[in-house]
Every structure is written in structure tokens, then in C-alpha cells.
Motif scaffolding. Structure first.
Motif, PDB file in Angstrom:
ATOM      1  N   UNK A 105       8.601   3.497  -1.111  1.00 39.30           N
ATOM      2  CA  UNK A 105       8.728   2.813   0.175  1.00 39.30           C
ATOM      3  C   UNK A 105      10.177   2.802   0.651  1.00 39.30           C
ATOM      4  N   UNK A 106      10.360   3.108   1.933  1.00 34.85           N
ATOM      5  CA  UNK A 106      11.671   3.090   2.570  1.00 34.85           C
ATOM      6  C   UNK A 106      11.515   2.476   3.959  1.00 34.85           C
ATOM      7  N   UNK A 148      12.046  13.375  11.587  1.00 33.23           N
ATOM      8  CA  UNK A 148      12.322  13.846  10.235  1.00 33.23           C
ATOM      9  C   UNK A 148      13.817  13.828   9.900  1.00 33.23           C
ATOM     10  N   UNK A 149      14.661  13.753  10.923  1.00 37.14           N
ATOM     11  CA  UNK A 149      16.107  13.701  10.678  1.00 37.14           C
ATOM     12  C   UNK A 149      16.657  12.282  10.740  1.00 37.14           C
ATOM     13  N   UNK A 150      15.790  11.309  10.934  1.00 37.45           N
ATOM     14  CA  UNK A 150      16.225   9.914  11.014  1.00 37.45           C
ATOM     15  C   UNK A 150      16.666   9.414   9.642  1.00 37.45           C
ATOM     16  N   UNK A 151      17.529   8.418   9.645  1.00 33.16           N
ATOM     17  CA  UNK A 151      18.025   7.830   8.403  1.00 33.16           C
ATOM     18  C   UNK A 151      16.950   6.984   7.740  1.00 33.16           C
ATOM     19  N   UNK A 152      16.857   7.101   6.419  1.00 39.52           N
ATOM     20  CA  UNK A 152      16.011   6.187   5.649  1.00 39.52           C
ATOM     21  C   UNK A 152      16.914   5.178   4.948  1.00 39.52           C
ATOM     22  N   UNK A 159      10.761  -2.862  -5.475  1.00 39.30           N
ATOM     23  CA  UNK A 159      11.021  -1.467  -5.133  1.00 39.30           C
ATOM     24  C   UNK A 159      12.308  -1.025  -5.832  1.00 39.30           C
ATOM     25  N   UNK A 160      12.258   0.059  -6.571  1.00 42.87           N
ATOM     26  CA  UNK A 160      13.436   0.559  -7.274  1.00 42.87           C
ATOM     27  C   UNK A 160      14.472   1.070  -6.280  1.00 42.87           C
ATOM     28  N   UNK A 161      15.731   0.691  -6.438  1.00 42.61           N
ATOM     29  CA  UNK A 161      16.756   1.069  -5.457  1.00 42.61           C
ATOM     30  C   UNK A 161      17.172   2.536  -5.570  1.00 42.61           C
ATOM     31  N   UNK A 162      17.037   3.136  -6.748  1.00 47.17           N
ATOM     32  CA  UNK A 162      17.479   4.518  -6.930  1.00 47.17           C
ATOM     33  C   UNK A 162      16.453   5.538  -6.448  1.00 47.17           C
ATOM     34  N   UNK A 163      15.169   5.223  -6.625  1.00 46.73           N
ATOM     35  CA  UNK A 163      14.118   6.186  -6.270  1.00 46.73           C
ATOM     36  C   UNK A 163      13.246   5.738  -5.104  1.00 46.73           C
ATOM     37  N   UNK A 171      10.470  -0.500  10.719  1.00 44.80           N
ATOM     38  CA  UNK A 171       9.606   0.671  10.545  1.00 44.80           C
ATOM     39  C   UNK A 171       9.642   1.065   9.070  1.00 44.80           C
ATOM     40  N   UNK A 172       8.484   1.397   8.518  1.00 48.36           N
ATOM     41  CA  UNK A 172       8.409   1.727   7.099  1.00 48.36           C
ATOM     42  C   UNK A 172       7.889   3.146   6.881  1.00 48.36           C
ATOM     43  N   UNK A 173       8.376   3.753   5.809  1.00 47.21           N
ATOM     44  CA  UNK A 173       7.967   5.090   5.415  1.00 47.21           C
ATOM     45  C   UNK A 173       7.410   4.982   4.010  1.00 47.21           C
ATOM     46  N   UNK A 174       6.108   5.213   3.862  1.00 49.79           N
ATOM     47  CA  UNK A 174       5.447   5.156   2.562  1.00 49.79           C
ATOM     48  C   UNK A 174       5.076   6.572   2.139  1.00 49.79           C
ATOM     49  N   UNK A 175       5.544   6.976   0.970  1.00 50.76           N
ATOM     50  CA  UNK A 175       5.234   8.304   0.442  1.00 50.76           C
ATOM     51  C   UNK A 175       4.441   8.130  -0.852  1.00 50.76           C
ATOM     52  N   UNK A 176       3.271   8.743  -0.901  1.00 49.17           N
ATOM     53  CA  UNK A 176       2.457   8.676  -2.098  1.00 49.17           C
ATOM     54  C   UNK A 176       2.388  10.027  -2.771  1.00 49.17           C
TER      55      UNK A 176
END
Length: 204
Positions: A99-100, A109-113, A121-125, A87-92
Motif C-alpha cells: 500500500x502507498x 504512472x509518473x506520479x510520486x508515491x 505497513x512496512x516502510x521499506x517495501x 489517494x491510495x495505490x494497492x498492489x497485490x
């Protein structure tokens, strides 16, 4: 009324002559002054939230696990494989996209990303690097298009480190082994935060 706090207050008389007060949001005020209607349009499947702030438009897009075709590009050889995508979470936000991944197949909303276990994909952000490839703005109607642009691009060695528990040097090595697997191994993913904290970190 324009309050010092930056909020808006509508005060009016009801049919009985009683004074009523109601807090209103900026789009309502804009519509009242311009006599125009505001409509988000039909929201795309997977859009969980959308809005606008000082950086421009933003959205939160969720996509359930599925099998996807990707291109793995190594120095001397490229190969196209089909593998399970978690499952992917894309925030624009504005012109930036993040991307997470998530475990399971339900949005919470409380699930782990987790750090997206893919190159570029940058690992820090969690920010996606599209290189010189053009991308549209972060309007919610572009969410699926941006998601597909990411997975259509070849996965080379850029930003491929520290994305997997067992293949920290290069996540592509892990991805190559998953072509005959039905579900992405959650134990390979590295925790980042929660949906709520990830959203607040990027948007707020």
C-alpha cells in the motif's frame, strides 16, 4: 513457433497465399492448444493493470481520496474516527499486498508515491502486515475487498514509526488530529518513488 527468446511466433498464409508472421502472447497459445476461451471478467473500478507471473496473479488498484472511518487503538483506549484518506495505490502479488499513497486525485504512472501514513505497513517495501487475519489471493476481483480489510482493521502501534514528517514516532498521533480536516495534508507524507518505479520494484 517457440522461439529461443521465450516468445511465440504465429506464421500463416493470408487469403492471397502470402506468408504472414505475427507475435502472440502466452494466453493466446494456451487458448489455441486447449480450445478454451479466456476472459478476465468485468474489471473492478480502480483496477489499472492486472496479470500473472511466477509469483501468481497480480494487480494494481487505485482509489481516489475519500473520507473513511478507522479505528485507532492505543494501550488503554480505542476510538473510531472519520478522516480524509489520500489517494491510495494497492498492489497485490500472489498472497502479498503493498500500500502507498499519492497526492491529488488523478492516476498517473509518473506520479510520486508516498509511504502509506498508517500503521501495519512496512516502510521499506510498502508491504501490508495483516497479522493472523486471512486475506484472499491477489486476483483483481479481490482488490476492493483487500483495501477495505486493511482500513477495517484496528490501527495499533505496529509499524507506526517514520510514516509522517511531524509525528515520526507514531503516525496515529497525526491521524487523531485529522478528524475535522477535509483533505489529508500532503506535506506530512514521505516520498517513496513513482507509480512506475514502485510497480516495477514489486512486480518485475
Amino acid at each position: 513457433y517457440f522461439l529461443k527468446s521465450g516468445h511465440y511466433l504465429l506464421r500463416f498464409k493470408d487469403l492471397k497465399g502470402n506468408i504472414k508472421s505475427k507475435s502472440v502472447i502466452a494466453p493466446d497459445v494456451a487458448a489455441a492448444f486447449t480450445s478454451t476461451e479466456m476472459d478476465s471478467g468485468w474489471l473492478s473500478t480502480g483496477i489499472k493493470r492486472a496479470g500473472r507471473n511466477g509469483a501468481g496473479e497480480w494487480f494494481v488498484y487505485y482509489r481516489q481520496p475519500a473520507k473513511e472511518q478507522i479505528i485507532l487503538k492505543f494501550e488503554k483506549k480505542s476510538s473510531t474516527i472519520t478522516l480524509p484518506i489520500p489517494a491510495t495505490l494497492l498492489i497485490g502479488k500472489g498472497r502479498d499486498f503493498y500500500l502507498f499513497t499519492m497526492a491529488g486525485n488523478e492516476f498517473d504512472i509518473n506520479a510520486t508515491t508516498y509511504r502509506a501514513p498508517f500503521p501495519n505497513v512496512d516502510i521499506d517495501s510498502g508491504k501490508i502486515c495483516f497479522g493472523s487475519n486471512p486475506v484472499p489471493g491477489a486476483n483483481h476481483s479481490n482488490a476492493e475487498k483487500v483495501w477495505q480489510l486493511f482500513f477495517d482493521a484496528p490501527f495499533n502501534g505496529d509499524l507506526s514509526q517514520n510514516k509522517s514528517v511531524t509525528h515520526k514516532e507514531d503516525v496515529r498521533v497525526l491521524l487523531k488530529t485529522l478528524k475535522d480536516v477535509d483533505v489529508f495534508p500532503v506535506e506530512e507524507m514521505i516520498k517513496f518513488g513513482t507509480v512506475k518505479t514502485t510497480f516495477e520494484r514489486i512486480i518485475k
